[in-house]
Design a protein around this motif. Structure first.
Motif, PDB file in Angstrom:
ATOM      1  N   ASN A 205      30.203 -33.373   0.640  1.00 18.15           N
ATOM      2  CA  ASN A 205      30.343 -34.792   0.369  1.00 18.15           C
ATOM      3  C   ASN A 205      30.060 -35.574   1.649  1.00 18.15           C
ATOM      4  O   ASN A 205      30.535 -35.213   2.724  1.00 18.15           O
ATOM      5  N   ILE A 206      29.306 -36.659   1.528  1.00 11.99           N
ATOM      6  CA  ILE A 206      28.893 -37.407   2.712  1.00 11.99           C
ATOM      7  C   ILE A 206      30.079 -38.020   3.459  1.00 11.99           C
ATOM      8  O   ILE A 206      30.095 -38.101   4.691  1.00 11.99           O
ATOM      9  N   ASN A 207      31.127 -38.420   2.734  1.00 14.00           N
ATOM     10  CA  ASN A 207      32.317 -38.977   3.376  1.00 14.00           C
ATOM     11  C   ASN A 207      33.046 -37.925   4.195  1.00 14.00           C
ATOM     12  O   ASN A 207      33.599 -38.217   5.258  1.00 14.00           O
ATOM     13  N   TYR A 208      33.049 -36.699   3.701  1.00 12.71           N
ATOM     14  CA  TYR A 208      33.673 -35.581   4.425  1.00 12.71           C
ATOM     15  C   TYR A 208      32.919 -35.323   5.727  1.00 12.71           C
ATOM     16  O   TYR A 208      33.528 -35.091   6.778  1.00 12.71           O
ATOM     17  N   ILE A 209      31.600 -35.388   5.676  1.00 10.61           N
ATOM     18  CA  ILE A 209      30.783 -35.179   6.873  1.00 10.61           C
ATOM     19  C   ILE A 209      31.090 -36.247   7.925  1.00 10.61           C
ATOM     20  O   ILE A 209      31.319 -35.935   9.095  1.00 10.61           O
ATOM     21  N   PHE A 210      31.107 -37.516   7.509  1.00 11.49           N
ATOM     22  CA  PHE A 210      31.384 -38.592   8.460  1.00 11.49           C
ATOM     23  C   PHE A 210      32.805 -38.522   9.014  1.00 11.49           C
ATOM     24  O   PHE A 210      33.047 -38.856  10.179  1.00 11.49           O
ATOM     25  N   TYR A 211      33.736 -38.067   8.196  1.00 12.08           N
ATOM     26  CA  TYR A 211      35.119 -37.886   8.654  1.00 12.08           C
ATOM     27  C   TYR A 211      35.177 -36.858   9.785  1.00 12.08           C
ATOM     28  O   TYR A 211      35.809 -37.084  10.819  1.00 12.08           O
ATOM     29  N   LEU A 212      34.490 -35.731   9.612  1.00 11.81           N
ATOM     30  CA  LEU A 212      34.504 -34.678  10.628  1.00 11.81           C
ATOM     31  C   LEU A 212      33.747 -35.074  11.880  1.00 11.81           C
ATOM     32  O   LEU A 212      34.089 -34.655  12.984  1.00 11.81           O
ATOM     33  N   ILE A 213      32.704 -35.886  11.722  1.00  9.60           N
ATOM     34  CA  ILE A 213      31.968 -36.387  12.891  1.00  9.60           C
ATOM     35  C   ILE A 213      32.925 -37.110  13.831  1.00  9.60           C
ATOM     36  O   ILE A 213      32.911 -36.913  15.048  1.00  9.60           O
ATOM     37  N   LYS A 214      33.776 -37.939  13.265  1.00  6.25           N
ATOM     38  CA  LYS A 214      34.733 -38.701  14.074  1.00  6.25           C
ATOM     39  C   LYS A 214      35.885 -37.831  14.552  1.00  6.25           C
ATOM     40  O   LYS A 214      36.360 -37.973  15.674  1.00  6.25           O
TER      41      LYS A 214
ATOM     42  N   LYS B  29      27.093 -24.311  25.780  1.00  4.74           N
ATOM     43  CA  LYS B  29      27.561 -25.649  25.423  1.00  4.74           C
ATOM     44  C   LYS B  29      27.233 -26.032  23.985  1.00  4.74           C
ATOM     45  O   LYS B  29      27.828 -26.962  23.441  1.00  4.74           O
ATOM     46  N   ASN B  30      26.292 -25.337  23.392  1.00  2.00           N
ATOM     47  CA  ASN B  30      25.875 -25.646  22.026  1.00  2.00           C
ATOM     48  C   ASN B  30      26.567 -24.684  21.065  1.00  2.00           C
ATOM     49  O   ASN B  30      26.219 -23.504  20.988  1.00  2.00           O
ATOM     50  N   ILE B  31      27.555 -25.207  20.360  1.00  2.00           N
ATOM     51  CA  ILE B  31      28.439 -24.382  19.555  1.00  2.00           C
ATOM     52  C   ILE B  31      28.485 -24.914  18.125  1.00  2.00           C
ATOM     53  O   ILE B  31      28.679 -26.108  17.912  1.00  2.00           O
ATOM     54  N   GLY B  32      28.314 -23.996  17.164  1.00  2.00           N
ATOM     55  CA  GLY B  32      28.292 -24.408  15.762  1.00  2.00           C
ATOM     56  C   GLY B  32      29.536 -24.005  15.002  1.00  2.00           C
ATOM     57  O   GLY B  32      30.013 -22.869  15.120  1.00  2.00           O
ATOM     58  N   PHE B  33      30.050 -24.947  14.207  1.00  4.63           N
ATOM     59  CA  PHE B  33      31.190 -24.689  13.332  1.00  4.63           C
ATOM     60  C   PHE B  33      30.734 -24.809  11.883  1.00  4.63           C
ATOM     61  O   PHE B  33      30.055 -25.769  11.515  1.00  4.63           O
ATOM     62  N   VAL B  34      31.122 -23.845  11.065  1.00  8.95           N
ATOM     63  CA  VAL B  34      30.721 -23.819   9.662  1.00  8.95           C
ATOM     64  C   VAL B  34      31.825 -24.426   8.796  1.00  8.95           C
ATOM     65  O   VAL B  34      32.952 -23.927   8.762  1.00  8.95           O
TER      66      VAL B  34
ATOM     67  N   ILE C  48      31.541 -20.077  15.077  1.00  5.04           N
ATOM     68  CA  ILE C  48      32.774 -19.937  15.869  1.00  5.04           C
ATOM     69  C   ILE C  48      33.936 -20.463  15.025  1.00  5.04           C
ATOM     70  O   ILE C  48      33.884 -21.570  14.508  1.00  5.04           O
ATOM     71  N   LYS C  49      34.989 -19.655  14.893  1.00  7.47           N
ATOM     72  CA  LYS C  49      36.113 -20.115  14.079  1.00  7.47           C
ATOM     73  C   LYS C  49      37.474 -19.900  14.734  1.00  7.47           C
ATOM     74  O   LYS C  49      38.481 -20.369  14.223  1.00  7.47           O
ATOM     75  N   GLU C  50      37.506 -19.203  15.846  1.00  4.61           N
ATOM     76  CA  GLU C  50      38.766 -18.989  16.562  1.00  4.61           C
ATOM     77  C   GLU C  50      38.691 -19.649  17.934  1.00  4.61           C
ATOM     78  O   GLU C  50      37.643 -19.660  18.571  1.00  4.61           O
ATOM     79  N   LYS C  51      39.825 -20.163  18.374  1.00  2.20           N
ATOM     80  CA  LYS C  51      39.875 -20.842  19.668  1.00  2.20           C
ATOM     81  C   LYS C  51      39.488 -19.897  20.810  1.00  2.20           C
ATOM     82  O   LYS C  51      38.794 -20.283  21.747  1.00  2.20           O
ATOM     83  N   LYS C  52      39.899 -18.639  20.695  1.00  2.00           N
ATOM     84  CA  LYS C  52      39.572 -17.657  21.740  1.00  2.00           C
ATOM     85  C   LYS C  52      38.055 -17.458  21.855  1.00  2.00           C
ATOM     86  O   LYS C  52      37.524 -17.247  22.945  1.00  2.00           O
TER      87      LYS C  52
ATOM     88  N   ASN D 198      38.504 -23.752  10.161  1.00  2.00           N
ATOM     89  CA  ASN D 198      39.629 -24.592   9.768  1.00  2.00           C
ATOM     90  C   ASN D 198      39.855 -25.630  10.857  1.00  2.00           C
ATOM     91  O   ASN D 198      40.201 -25.304  11.981  1.00  2.00           O
ATOM     92  N   ILE D 199      39.670 -26.887  10.508  1.00  2.00           N
ATOM     93  CA  ILE D 199      39.736 -27.974  11.482  1.00  2.00           C
ATOM     94  C   ILE D 199      41.086 -28.063  12.188  1.00  2.00           C
ATOM     95  O   ILE D 199      41.202 -28.588  13.292  1.00  2.00           O
ATOM     96  N   LYS D 200      42.136 -27.516  11.585  1.00  2.00           N
ATOM     97  CA  LYS D 200      43.468 -27.568  12.188  1.00  2.00           C
ATOM     98  C   LYS D 200      43.562 -26.722  13.453  1.00  2.00           C
ATOM     99  O   LYS D 200      44.501 -26.858  14.227  1.00  2.00           O
ATOM    100  N   LYS D 201      42.589 -25.853  13.662  1.00  2.00           N
ATOM    101  CA  LYS D 201      42.630 -24.947  14.817  1.00  2.00           C
ATOM    102  C   LYS D 201      42.099 -25.570  16.101  1.00  2.00           C
ATOM    103  O   LYS D 201      42.116 -24.949  17.149  1.00  2.00           O
ATOM    104  N   ILE D 202      41.609 -26.773  16.015  1.00  2.00           N
ATOM    105  CA  ILE D 202      40.964 -27.348  17.193  1.00  2.00           C
ATOM    106  C   ILE D 202      41.333 -28.801  17.392  1.00  2.00           C
ATOM    107  O   ILE D 202      41.678 -29.508  16.461  1.00  2.00           O
ATOM    108  N   GLU D 203      41.289 -29.212  18.633  1.00  2.00           N
ATOM    109  CA  GLU D 203      41.467 -30.625  18.951  1.00  2.00           C
ATOM    110  C   GLU D 203      40.138 -31.107  19.520  1.00  2.00           C
ATOM    111  O   GLU D 203      39.092 -30.753  19.024  1.00  2.00           O
ATOM    112  N   SER D 204      40.154 -31.898  20.548  1.00  2.00           N
ATOM    113  CA  SER D 204      38.912 -32.432  21.096  1.00  2.00           C
ATOM    114  C   SER D 204      38.455 -31.610  22.303  1.00  2.00           C
ATOM    115  O   SER D 204      39.230 -31.383  23.226  1.00  2.00           O
TER     116      SER D 204
END
Length: 193
Positions: A57-66, A23-28, A8-12, A38-44
């Motif tokens: 990179n492991i730091n990038y993964i943990f950043y996106l988790i939060k 409820k189970n949705i994957g983002f690549v 899923i990559k578009e808000k629509k 693109n993370i800028k397309k979504i909020e919480s």
């Protein structure tokens, strides 16, 4: 067994999932994939988000988790044991595609030590989901801790439902010309009801 819609990559498209109570949705998060999110397309949002990573990179993964409340991490690529050990508290799904036949026993051993589930998609050397049309080689391997993915669509999904995997992970099966289509999402969901 549960259903996951991935790529899923578009808000629509996210709201299409919500409308169907997916409820189970994957983002690549792999820039070379046409499904790159693109993370800028979504909020919480309140959903069970899967983050799909390829040699990240492991730091990038943990950043996106939060950042977007990723609940489950799905790894593709050539990560090593040290990487898995560092990330294992957050990691639930492990994916291997490269050299599948040669490494399968090692994968099972590693998976049982570090992870709760194993995702099986294909043996192709290409990343990002290419779809395996013939999954007969996996039928005897599928059980309650396996995710099944790659080339699943409304025409063939019943044969995979019969094998009772833990999850059916669908991406290309809800797409036409690389776009998510609501009618395909709906068709698959209807089969599972």
């Amino acid at each position: 067994m549960f259903l996951k819609y991935c790529g899923i990559k578009e808000k629509k498209d996210l709201f299409k999932c919500y409308n169907l109570k997916i409820k189970n949705i994957g983002f690549v998060f792999y820039e070379k994939s046409f499904r790159f999110f693109n993370i800028k397309k979504i909020e919480s949002f309140k959903s069970i988000f899967f983050g799909v990573f390829v040699n990240s990179n492991i730091n990038y993964i943990f950043y996106l988790i939060k950042k977007i409340n990723i609940k489950i991490i799905q790894l593709h690529g050539n990560n090593n044991i040290l990487f898995y050990n560092t990330i294992k508290k957050k990691l639930i799904v492990l994916f291997f595609s490269k050299n599948f036949y040669y490494n399968f026993l090692n994968i099972i051993i590693i998976n049982s030590f570090f992870f709760k589930y194993l995702l099986i998609e294909n043996i192709n050397l290409k990343y990002g989901g290419v779809g395996l049309k013939n999954k007969k080689i996996f039928y005897n391997l599928i059980n309650s801790y396996l995710f099944l993915s790659g080339g699943i669509n409304f025409k063939n999904i019943k044969q995979f439902i019969e094998k009772k995997p833990y999850c059916l992970d669908i991406s290309s099966g809800i797409e036409k010309k690389k776009k998510k289509k609501y009618y395909l999402m709906k068709k698959i969901k209807k089969i599972l009801i």
